[in-house]
Design an enzyme around this catalytic site. Structure first.
Site, short mmCIF file in Angstrom:
data_model
loop_
_atom_site.label_atom_id
_atom_site.label_comp_id
_atom_site.label_asym_id
_atom_site.label_seq_id
_atom_site.Cartn_x
_atom_site.Cartn_y
_atom_site.Cartn_z
N LYS A 11 0.84 -1.20 0.00
CA LYS A 11 0.00 0.00 0.00
C LYS A 11 0.87 1.25 0.00
O LYS A 11 1.47 1.60 1.01
CB LYS A 11 -0.93 0.04 1.22
CG LYS A 11 -2.06 1.04 0.99
CD LYS A 11 -2.64 1.66 2.23
CE LYS A 11 -1.86 2.83 2.76
NZ LYS A 11 -1.78 4.00 1.85
N GLY A 42 6.65 4.93 8.35
CA GLY A 42 5.83 6.14 8.43
C GLY A 42 6.06 6.83 9.75
O GLY A 42 7.11 6.65 10.39
N THR A 92 5.72 7.98 13.70
CA THR A 92 5.67 7.26 14.97
C THR A 92 4.22 7.17 15.46
O THR A 92 3.80 6.14 15.99
CB THR A 92 6.59 7.95 16.00
OG1 THR A 92 7.94 7.82 15.51
CG2 THR A 92 6.50 7.32 17.37
N GLU A 93 3.46 8.23 15.22
CA GLU A 93 2.07 8.25 15.67
C GLU A 93 1.25 7.13 15.00
O GLU A 93 0.55 6.36 15.68
CB GLU A 93 1.49 9.62 15.34
CG GLU A 93 0.15 9.91 15.94
CD GLU A 93 -0.42 11.20 15.38
OE1 GLU A 93 0.34 12.01 14.81
OE2 GLU A 93 -1.65 11.37 15.50
N GLY A 96 2.48 4.53 13.51
CA GLY A 96 3.12 3.27 13.90
C GLY A 96 2.60 2.74 15.23
O GLY A 96 2.37 1.54 15.38
N GLU A 148 9.30 1.16 10.94
CA GLU A 148 10.38 2.13 10.70
C GLU A 148 9.73 3.50 10.84
O GLU A 148 8.94 3.89 10.00
CB GLU A 148 10.97 1.97 9.29
CG GLU A 148 11.61 0.62 9.02
CD GLU A 148 12.92 0.43 9.77
OE1 GLU A 148 13.41 1.37 10.41
OE2 GLU A 148 13.45 -0.69 9.71
N CYS A 154 13.59 10.47 7.32
CA CYS A 154 13.59 10.02 8.71
C CYS A 154 14.98 10.05 9.31
O CYS A 154 15.14 10.13 10.52
CB CYS A 154 13.01 8.61 8.79
SG CYS A 154 13.85 7.50 7.67
N GLU A 167 10.00 15.93 15.55
CA GLU A 167 10.45 15.72 14.18
C GLU A 167 9.77 16.76 13.30
O GLU A 167 8.54 16.80 13.23
CB GLU A 167 10.07 14.31 13.71
CG GLU A 167 10.60 14.02 12.32
CD GLU A 167 10.20 12.63 11.82
OE1 GLU A 167 9.03 12.26 11.93
OE2 GLU A 167 11.09 11.93 11.30
P1 NAD Z 1 2.24 8.37 7.79
O1 NAD Z 1 2.46 7.62 9.03
O2 NAD Z 1 1.24 9.44 7.78
O3 NAD Z 1 1.84 7.40 6.59
C1 NAD Z 1 2.63 6.29 6.23
C2 NAD Z 1 1.76 5.25 5.54
O4 NAD Z 1 0.82 4.75 6.49
C3 NAD Z 1 0.93 5.79 4.37
O5 NAD Z 1 0.87 4.80 3.36
C4 NAD Z 1 -0.43 6.00 5.00
O6 NAD Z 1 -1.47 5.93 4.07
C5 NAD Z 1 -0.49 4.83 5.97
N1 NAD Z 1 -1.44 5.00 7.09
C6 NAD Z 1 -1.92 6.17 7.60
N2 NAD Z 1 -2.79 5.90 8.59
C7 NAD Z 1 -2.86 4.56 8.72
C8 NAD Z 1 -3.58 3.67 9.57
N3 NAD Z 1 -4.41 4.12 10.51
N4 NAD Z 1 -3.40 2.34 9.43
C9 NAD Z 1 -2.55 1.86 8.51
N5 NAD Z 1 -1.85 2.64 7.65
C10 NAD Z 1 -1.99 3.98 7.76
O7 NAD Z 1 3.68 8.90 7.39
P2 NAD Z 1 4.08 9.84 6.19
O8 NAD Z 1 3.62 11.21 6.53
O9 NAD Z 1 3.66 9.23 4.90
O10 NAD Z 1 5.66 9.75 6.26
C11 NAD Z 1 6.39 10.56 7.13
C12 NAD Z 1 6.87 9.79 8.34
O11 NAD Z 1 7.53 8.60 7.95
C13 NAD Z 1 7.87 10.55 9.15
O12 NAD Z 1 7.57 10.47 10.52
C14 NAD Z 1 9.19 9.82 8.88
O13 NAD Z 1 10.16 9.96 9.87
C15 NAD Z 1 8.74 8.45 8.68
N6 NAD Z 1 9.71 7.68 7.91
C16 NAD Z 1 10.46 6.73 8.54
C17 NAD Z 1 11.42 6.02 7.85
C18 NAD Z 1 12.25 4.97 8.54
O14 NAD Z 1 12.77 4.11 7.84
N7 NAD Z 1 12.35 4.97 9.84
C19 NAD Z 1 11.61 6.27 6.50
C20 NAD Z 1 10.84 7.23 5.88
C21 NAD Z 1 9.87 7.92 6.60
#
Ligand code: NAD
Length: 449
Positions: free
Chosen positions: A152, A204, A206-207, A209, A226, A260, A353
């Site tokens: 996804k 994505g 932390t929230e 996650g 991650e 990230c 962040e």
């Molecule tokens: P996000 O958490 O908003 O979304 C990430 C993914 O999760 C998207 O595909 C989104 O559609 C999906 N998602 C959203 N709500 C969901 C739910 N309730 N259930 C299941 N899936 C859901 O993050 P973002 O804004 O797309 O990305 C930014 C974040 O990602 C930053 O915090 C960044 O640090 C982190 N990030 C971490 C790494 C790492 O490897 N540690 C790498 C890249 C980005």
């Protein structure tokens, strides 16, 4: 439909169907159906198929790079590098099917051996900042280990994942790799709760996650997370200050700070602060912000208007702006590289962040103070140590609680080395040999002789 916006122009560049929970269920069904045959493919043949997948992506590298550059707003040079890493990741894990080794363990009365079994259907949920390359970090080990997948992508950046699905259809058996482009709260959530999904690998915030970990508990689903970061770039007074300052801007403004691993806190030893900030100021003014498709661009726009507003909230009226770079005016979600100094260790910009091109410079006194400040965060993803003292570099690298550290460098990610976070930056590791552990279960078999 999802209207996909190009961040550099704020114009719609594509419309794609918006998947819903039913589409997720159908994709899981296809993946479940494909699993028995895929896990049974001979190891050498599974390797050959993954190499063909790498070749097929490589043939399309330039158009995938342009698509990613436009959709995510990232410089074309970066996008090419990411597509190259997608290819490299599939090639690296093509070597894995024949190397999924087990153990034999001495026991009485027989032989004891272990096997690495695939999990089944794996759900992969990825963000918008590095759309296809983060997907590949998950797809490579998942497929190599014999799992089938439902991927996804983020709603903002679904285009390269949808292209990959088409490319994969020419190489992989039907149902092995499925893509559903839809909202996280609907499609992501359905993947996490689905009883036929054995594991979710998520990158994505932390929230989100945290919510996934909670939801996954209902089915005792395996999870790899991650998440976010607030990494420290520690510069000691005995470092090559010119090199540290020259490298610092792109370690936090790369991908417009939407990384990230961004070294978003620069910790500088007090004695070197004046000289370092002078060098940093000059380096930041040289960062070329502009059209992602211009070959000379180093930093593009932010992903959306809403995200730009969020980033700007960290630089309110009266914020201690030490340096501000340049950015284009007009359409597109532009934001200039910004250095905040002096910043208190517990100011909001130093704690949360930001995920944008804003960096905090903070002073420290000595080695103990540097480590304490670096570790004073809920996150633990990456970081750097700059010093000419090798023993000190290793002491500090060992003492900083993060998953990925570099000495006299700001690189975090290589295909062949493990990547992932300590603390609230995540659970599990991607890339390198370690990722395979997270896409297999260990089975122990005792054979009485
Ligand atoms: P996000 O958490 O908003 O979304 C990430 C993914 O999760 C998207 O595909 C989104 O559609 C999906 N998602 C959203 N709500 C969901 C739910 N309730 N259930 C299941 N899936 C859901 O993050 P973002 O804004 O797309 O990305 C930014 C974040 O990602 C930053 O915090 C960044 O640090 C982190 N990030 C971490 C790494 C790492 O490897 N540690 C790498 C890249 C980005």
């Amino acid at each position: 439909m999802i209207s996909v916006v190009e961040p550099a122009t704020a114009a719609v560049m594509a419309e794609v169907p918006r998947a819903g929970a039913d589409d997720v269920d159908a994709a899981v069904e296809r993946a479940k159906g494909a699993f028995p045959a895929w896990r049974a493919v001979e190891p050498a043949e599974r390797s050959a198929i993954l190499r063909r997948l790498a070749d097929a992506v490589e043939e399309r590298l330039e158009d995938l790079a342009v698509l990613e550059a436009r959709n995510a707003g990232k410089p074309i040079g970066d996008a090419r590098g990411e597509m190259g890493m997608v290819v490299e990741t599939f090639r690296y894990y093509a070597g894995a099917p024949e190397r999924l080794l087990g153990d034999t363990i001495p026991v009485s009365g027989g032989i004891d051996m272990t096997f690495r079994e695939p999990l089944g259907v794996v759900g992969l949920i990825v963000p918008w900042n590095f759309p296809l390359v983060i997907a590949a970090w998950k797809l490579g080990p998942a497929l190599a280990a014999g799992n089938t997948v439902v991927l996804k992508p983020a709603e903002l950046t679904p285009l390269t994942a949808l292209e990959l699905e088409k490319i994969a259809a020419t190489v992989l058996p039907e149902g092995v790799l499925n893509v559903v482009a839809g909202p996280g709260s609907v499609c992501g959530s359905r993947l996490v709760e689905h009883p036929d999904v054995a594991k979710v690998a998520f990158t994505g915030s932390t929230e989100v996650g945290r919510g996934i970990a909670r939801q996954a508990a209902d089915t005792i689903k395996r999870v790899t997370l991650e998440l976010g970061g607030k990494s420290a770039n520690i510069v000691f007074a005995d470092a090559d200050l010119e090199a540290a300052a020259a490298a610092a801007p792109m370690s936090v403004f790369g991908n417009a700070g939407q990384d990230c691993c961004a070294r978003s806190r620069i910790l500088v030893q007090r004695d070197a602060m004046d000289r370092f900030t002078e060098l940093l100021d000059a380096a930041v003014r040289e960062v070329r912000v502009g059209d992602p498709l211009d070959e000379t661009t180093q930093m593009g726009p932010l992903i959306s208007a809403a995200h730009r507003e969020e980033v700007a909230s960290f630089v309110p009226e009266g914020a201690p702006v030490a340096t501000r770079g340049t950015a284009p005016e007009g359409d597109g979600f532009w934001y200039p590289p910004t250095v905040l100094a002096p910043v208190g260790q517990h100011d909001r910009a130093a704690v949360e962040e930001i995920f944008g091109p804003v960096v905090c410079v903070i002073a420290f006194d000595d080695e103990v103070d540097a480590v304490a400040k670096a570790n004073d965060t809920i996150y633990g993803l990456s970081g750097s140590v700059w010093t000419r003292d090798g023993a000190k570099a290793l002491r500090v690298a060992r003492a900083v609680d993060t998953g990925v550290l570099s000495v006299n460098s700001n690189t975090s990610v290589r295909v062949s080395t493990p990547f992932g976070g300590f603390k609230q930056s995540g659970v599990g590791r991607e890339l390198g040999p370690h990722a395979l552990d997270h896409y297999t279960e260990v089975k122990n078999v005792y054979f009485a002789t």
